[in-house]
Motif scaffolding. Structure first.
Motif, PDB file in Angstrom:
ATOM      1  N   ALA A   1       0.813  -1.222   0.000  1.00  0.00           N
ATOM      2  CA  ALA A   1       0.000   0.000   0.000  1.00  0.00           C
ATOM      3  C   ALA A   1       0.846   1.271   0.000  1.00  0.00           C
ATOM      4  O   ALA A   1       0.354   2.341   0.316  1.00  0.00           O
ATOM      5  N   TYR A   2       2.115   1.150  -0.339  1.00  0.00           N
ATOM      6  CA  TYR A   2       3.005   2.308  -0.390  1.00  0.00           C
ATOM      7  C   TYR A   2       3.195   2.951   0.984  1.00  0.00           C
ATOM      8  O   TYR A   2       3.464   4.142   1.085  1.00  0.00           O
ATOM      9  N   ARG A   3       3.089   2.140   2.069  1.00  0.00           N
ATOM     10  CA  ARG A   3       3.337   2.710   3.394  1.00  0.00           C
ATOM     11  C   ARG A   3       4.789   3.151   3.509  1.00  0.00           C
ATOM     12  O   ARG A   3       5.103   4.136   4.178  1.00  0.00           O
ATOM     13  N   VAL A   4       5.686   2.419   2.857  1.00  0.00           N
ATOM     14  CA  VAL A   4       7.074   2.856   2.669  1.00  0.00           C
ATOM     15  C   VAL A   4       7.325   2.855   1.166  1.00  0.00           C
ATOM     16  O   VAL A   4       7.039   1.877   0.476  1.00  0.00           O
ATOM     17  N   ILE A   5       7.853   3.959   0.675  1.00  0.00           N
ATOM     18  CA  ILE A   5       8.016   4.167  -0.766  1.00  0.00           C
ATOM     19  C   ILE A   5       9.488   4.169  -1.117  1.00  0.00           C
ATOM     20  O   ILE A   5      10.327   4.653  -0.339  1.00  0.00           O
ATOM     21  N   ARG A   6       9.800   3.645  -2.276  1.00  0.00           N
ATOM     22  CA  ARG A   6      11.167   3.701  -2.792  1.00  0.00           C
ATOM     23  C   ARG A   6      11.227   4.725  -3.915  1.00  0.00           C
ATOM     24  O   ARG A   6      10.470   4.647  -4.878  1.00  0.00           O
ATOM     25  N   ILE A   7      12.133   5.679  -3.774  1.00  0.00           N
ATOM     26  CA  ILE A   7      12.384   6.676  -4.811  1.00  0.00           C
ATOM     27  C   ILE A   7      13.797   6.417  -5.332  1.00  0.00           C
ATOM     28  O   ILE A   7      14.782   6.663  -4.638  1.00  0.00           O
ATOM     29  N   ALA A   8      13.908   5.890  -6.551  1.00  0.00           N
ATOM     30  CA  ALA A   8      15.226   5.540  -7.105  1.00  0.00           C
ATOM     31  C   ALA A   8      15.215   5.779  -8.607  1.00  0.00           C
ATOM     32  O   ALA A   8      15.086   4.847  -9.401  1.00  0.00           O
ATOM     33  N   PRO A   9      15.354   7.020  -9.045  1.00  0.00           N
ATOM     34  CA  PRO A   9      15.289   7.339 -10.474  1.00  0.00           C
ATOM     35  C   PRO A   9      16.518   6.888 -11.238  1.00  0.00           C
ATOM     36  O   PRO A   9      17.615   6.776 -10.693  1.00  0.00           O
ATOM     37  N   THR A  10      16.314   6.640 -12.523  1.00  0.00           N
ATOM     38  CA  THR A  10      17.402   6.274 -13.436  1.00  0.00           C
ATOM     39  C   THR A  10      17.474   7.318 -14.546  1.00  0.00           C
ATOM     40  O   THR A  10      16.484   7.553 -15.242  1.00  0.00           O
ATOM     41  N   LEU A  11      18.622   7.937 -14.720  1.00  0.00           N
ATOM     42  CA  LEU A  11      18.800   8.908 -15.790  1.00  0.00           C
ATOM     43  C   LEU A  11      19.094   8.170 -17.089  1.00  0.00           C
ATOM     44  O   LEU A  11      19.942   7.290 -17.133  1.00  0.00           O
TER      45      LEU A  11
END
Length: 270
Positions: free
Chosen positions: A96-106
């Motif tokens: 449920a996205y209670r903890v979110i991962r933000i990991a972008p790739t250029l």
């Protein structure tokens, strides 16, 4: 070029595994090139749906005679998951996205990317925008959740709900190009877009039909040299190809990601 994988492995193999193993540039080419195989080849053929196979419709407009030729199929649509999770960098770490991962790739040649998801806690957003050598990253974390942020430099943050921004320096550099010839590997040629186009154009100026045959039937397997698929070509074509490769710039203009310094903490809002 030939590329095959089972439909249930599309997400992991193409392009997820490429990105995960440090081959984001190859994944990017599959997304943006218009030759088959790619996600844009069907678009050039007028597709408005996702096909079951790369070439459900052949270049001459005929239908692929293979047994699996659907023009409305889920498998290749998994590219959207990769764009969402890996390129924009928004994915759940806990249910449920209670903890979110933000990991972008250029990606080379891409100036911005963003994604959002309506979680049970509210809307989550992530994305980035390139301005010259600087890249501006942003994330919006909904109430009562938290996020683990992993930026391309390797810097890691743990943040709570709210809007967060970061800035990193990621120059896009040209790479030195080794001299190329008919003895160069096919892998080297196909991985250098300018070299590939130089070879194709050199053949096309002399024999357009041979150029199309070369483009459509060459198998770009490791261990093969460029001269092998051209072994029956006349001397004029071989000379033209050698000349075209010899006159290429000494730097490959294809955008590459440089080694990245850690961001200045003073420039981060977290």
């Amino acid at each position: 070029m030939a590329l095959g994988t089972g439909p249930r492995r599309i997400r992991e193999s193409l392009p997820g595994a490429l990105t995960a193993t440090g081959h984001a540039a190859a994944a990017s080419r599959l997304l943006t090139q218009t030759e088959c195989p790619s996600w844009l080849y069907p678009v050039t053929m007028g597709a408005t749906t996702v096909w079951e196979r790369w070439d459900s419709m052949l270049e001459d407009g005929s239908i692929n005679p293979g047994q699996m030729t659907s023009f409305n199929h889920y498998a290749l649509g998994a590219v959207a998951d990769w764009l969402h999770r890996s390129v924009a960098g928004l994915a759940p770490l806990e249910p449920a996205y209670r903890v979110i991962r933000i990991a972008p790739t250029l990606l080379a040649g891409l100036d911005d990317a963003s994604a959002w998801h309506e979680t049970p806690y509210g809307r989550a957003r992530a994305g980035w925008r390139r301005e010259g050598a600087k890249v501006y990253f942003h994330a919006e974390i909904p109430p009562n959740t938290q996020a683990i942020v992993e930026l391309p430099s390797g810097t890691r943050y743990e943040v709570g709900s709210g809007v967060h921004t970061w800035v990193e320096v990621h120059p896009q550099n040209s790479l030195p190009r080794s001299p190329l010839s008919l003895r160069s590997s096919l892998a080297t040629i196909i991985d250098d877009r300018q070299a590939y186009e130089a070879v194709l154009n050199a053949i096309r100026t002399i024999d357009e039909s041979r150029a199309e045959t070369f483009r459509r039937t060459t198998r770009w397997r490791p261990g093969r040299e460029l001269r092998e698929p051209l072994d029956k070509a006349p001397v004029t074509i071989l000379a033209a190809v050698e000349q075209a490769l010899a006159t290429l710039p000494t730097c490959d203009p294809v955008v590459q990601q440089a080694a990245l310094p850690a961001p200045d903490p003073a420039r981060a809002d977290h």
